[in-house]
Write an enzyme that holds these catalytic residues in place. Structure first.
Site, PDB file in Angstrom:
ATOM      1  N   ASP A  71       0.841  -1.191   0.000  1.00 41.40           N
ATOM      2  CA  ASP A  71       0.000   0.000   0.000  1.00 41.40           C
ATOM      3  C   ASP A  71       0.878   1.243   0.000  1.00 41.40           C
ATOM      4  O   ASP A  71       1.788   1.373   0.818  1.00 41.40           O
ATOM      5  CB  ASP A  71      -0.900  -0.025   1.236  1.00 41.40           C
ATOM      6  N   HIS A  72       0.634   2.137  -0.917  1.00 42.51           N
ATOM      7  CA  HIS A  72       1.359   3.403  -1.007  1.00 42.51           C
ATOM      8  C   HIS A  72       2.872   3.233  -1.105  1.00 42.51           C
ATOM      9  O   HIS A  72       3.629   3.958  -0.446  1.00 42.51           O
ATOM     10  CB  HIS A  72       1.017   4.324   0.165  1.00 42.51           C
ATOM     11  N   ALA A 101      -7.832   1.307   7.114  1.00 37.08           N
ATOM     12  CA  ALA A 101      -6.617   1.238   7.921  1.00 37.08           C
ATOM     13  C   ALA A 101      -6.847   1.787   9.323  1.00 37.08           C
ATOM     14  O   ALA A 101      -6.755   1.069  10.314  1.00 37.08           O
ATOM     15  CB  ALA A 101      -5.472   1.986   7.238  1.00 37.08           C
ATOM     16  N   THR A 102      -7.160   3.071   9.424  1.00 34.78           N
ATOM     17  CA  THR A 102      -7.266   3.737  10.721  1.00 34.78           C
ATOM     18  C   THR A 102      -8.266   3.039  11.642  1.00 34.78           C
ATOM     19  O   THR A 102      -7.996   2.821  12.827  1.00 34.78           O
ATOM     20  CB  THR A 102      -7.670   5.209  10.534  1.00 34.78           C
ATOM     21  N   SER A 156     -11.885   4.672   6.121  1.00 38.49           N
ATOM     22  CA  SER A 156     -12.231   4.688   7.552  1.00 38.49           C
ATOM     23  C   SER A 156     -12.944   5.996   7.888  1.00 38.49           C
ATOM     24  O   SER A 156     -12.427   7.078   7.629  1.00 38.49           O
ATOM     25  CB  SER A 156     -10.968   4.556   8.410  1.00 38.49           C
ATOM     26  N   HIS A 169      -9.379   5.110  -1.325  1.00 39.27           N
ATOM     27  CA  HIS A 169      -8.498   5.186  -0.158  1.00 39.27           C
ATOM     28  C   HIS A 169      -9.150   6.060   0.910  1.00 39.27           C
ATOM     29  O   HIS A 169     -10.066   6.826   0.639  1.00 39.27           O
ATOM     30  CB  HIS A 169      -7.148   5.792  -0.551  1.00 39.27           C
ATOM     31  N   ASN A 215     -10.218   0.573   0.782  1.00 35.56           N
ATOM     32  CA  ASN A 215      -9.139   0.479   1.772  1.00 35.56           C
ATOM     33  C   ASN A 215      -9.599   0.923   3.154  1.00 35.56           C
ATOM     34  O   ASN A 215     -10.230   1.974   3.304  1.00 35.56           O
ATOM     35  CB  ASN A 215      -7.967   1.372   1.353  1.00 35.56           C
ATOM     36  N   HIS A 275      -6.749  10.185   4.454  1.00 26.77           N
ATOM     37  CA  HIS A 275      -6.207   9.206   5.392  1.00 26.77           C
ATOM     38  C   HIS A 275      -6.302   9.746   6.821  1.00 26.77           C
ATOM     39  O   HIS A 275      -6.369  10.945   7.036  1.00 26.77           O
ATOM     40  CB  HIS A 275      -4.748   8.904   5.056  1.00 26.77           C
TER      41      HIS A 275
END
Length: 283
Positions: free
Chosen positions: A81-82, A231-232, A210, A207, A229, A179
């Site tokens: 990722d990234h 993540a957080t 969250s 992206h 995606n 993000h």
């Protein structure tokens, strides 16, 4: 079983659902995501950022994900990722990652094309798909900082030219998400997303999901988003589970016991998101 992301995203595109991509920070999060995938019979993408890789090493994260995939019959992708350089993309490729993202979105348009094309060249030689990014997904997470004041939205005409020239397999687009933790309620720019979807047939990636309201996520999937995606929120869920155990058990010292509470919270969250994005049963 460990697979590449290409066929999964094409099937998601064809059948109007999305594949969940979940950032995993440790073994417990890998186990939690796999448990949810098995429970819902969902294909799943487990991914790590350069910041996560710096913490424990690319070989250790790949070994965790590969072992989990070998235990399961559901399709599992190990995704970078990234990836922010040719070097780290090559490291992930050599380690065995089955999907690579190269993020040149901070670069000028032509430089982004050049960097992405170079990664596509060596990845496609081994049938490894490449995700790229055009536009800016804002916010800050790990070592990724896109909080600079640039236009956050992907230009649809540039997107068309970009995918034609780079031959990337999926494209992360800037449509208003960010993000990290949102300070307010995010609002996806559906007009931009619709225009991009109208002129390119490449699977699109969301992206910074969250914190995005569920109804916006489901609508985005109807307009070309094939990979979502998270993540957080996984980090928050894992931490919440551990805190709940330790707050109730002040003398606890066995990481297996409080780690299980972290696993349970992440598994619950991932299961809910797999149901939301419609991936259940697509194995």
């Amino acid at each position: 079983m460990l697979v590449t992301s290409k066929e999964l995203l094409l099937d998601a595109q064809k059948n109007k659902y999305a594949v969940g991509a979940f950032n995993v920070e440790n073994m417990e999060m890998v186990l939690a995501v796999l448990n949810a995938a098995e429970k819902t019979q969902s294909p799943v993408i487990m991914q790590t950022t350069p910041g996560t890789i710096k913490y424990a090493g690319i070989d250790l994260y790949f070994a965790n994900i590969q072992t989990a995939a070998n235990r399961s019959s559901v399709p599992v992708v190990c995704h970078l990722d990234h990836g922010n350089s040719l070097e780290i993309s090559a490291q992930a490729f050599k380690a065995g990652y089955t999907s690579i993202m190269i993020d040149g979105s901070k670069l000028p348009f032509e430089e982004n094309i050049a960097l992405t094309s170079s990664v596509v060249k060596f990845c496609h030689a081994a049938n490894i798909p490449v995700e790229a990014e055009l536009g800016h997904v804002g916010g800050k997470e790990d070592d990724l900082d896109n909080s600079h004041g640039t236009n956050p939205f992907t230009d649809p005409d540039e997107a068309k030219e970009f995918v034609e020239r780079t031959q990337c397999d999926s494209l992360a687009v800037g449509i208003g998400t960010a993000h990290g933790i949102y300070k307010g309620v995010p609002q996806i720019n559906f007009e931009v997303l619709k225009k991009i979807h109208e002129i390119i047939d490449t699977p699109l990636v969301l992206h910074g999901t969250s914190g995005v309201p569920d109804n916006q996520v489901t609508e985005a999937i109807q307009h070309g988003i094939c990979k979502v995606n998270y993540a957080t929120d996984l980090r928050i869920a894992y931490t919440r589970g551990i805190k709940s155990f330790l707050n109730a058990n002040h003398g606890a010292y066995d990481p297996k016991k409080y780690g299980q509470f972290g696993i349970n919270e992440v598994e619950r969250y991932v299961t809910q998101k797999m149901q939301l994005i419609g991936s259940c049963g697509h194995v």
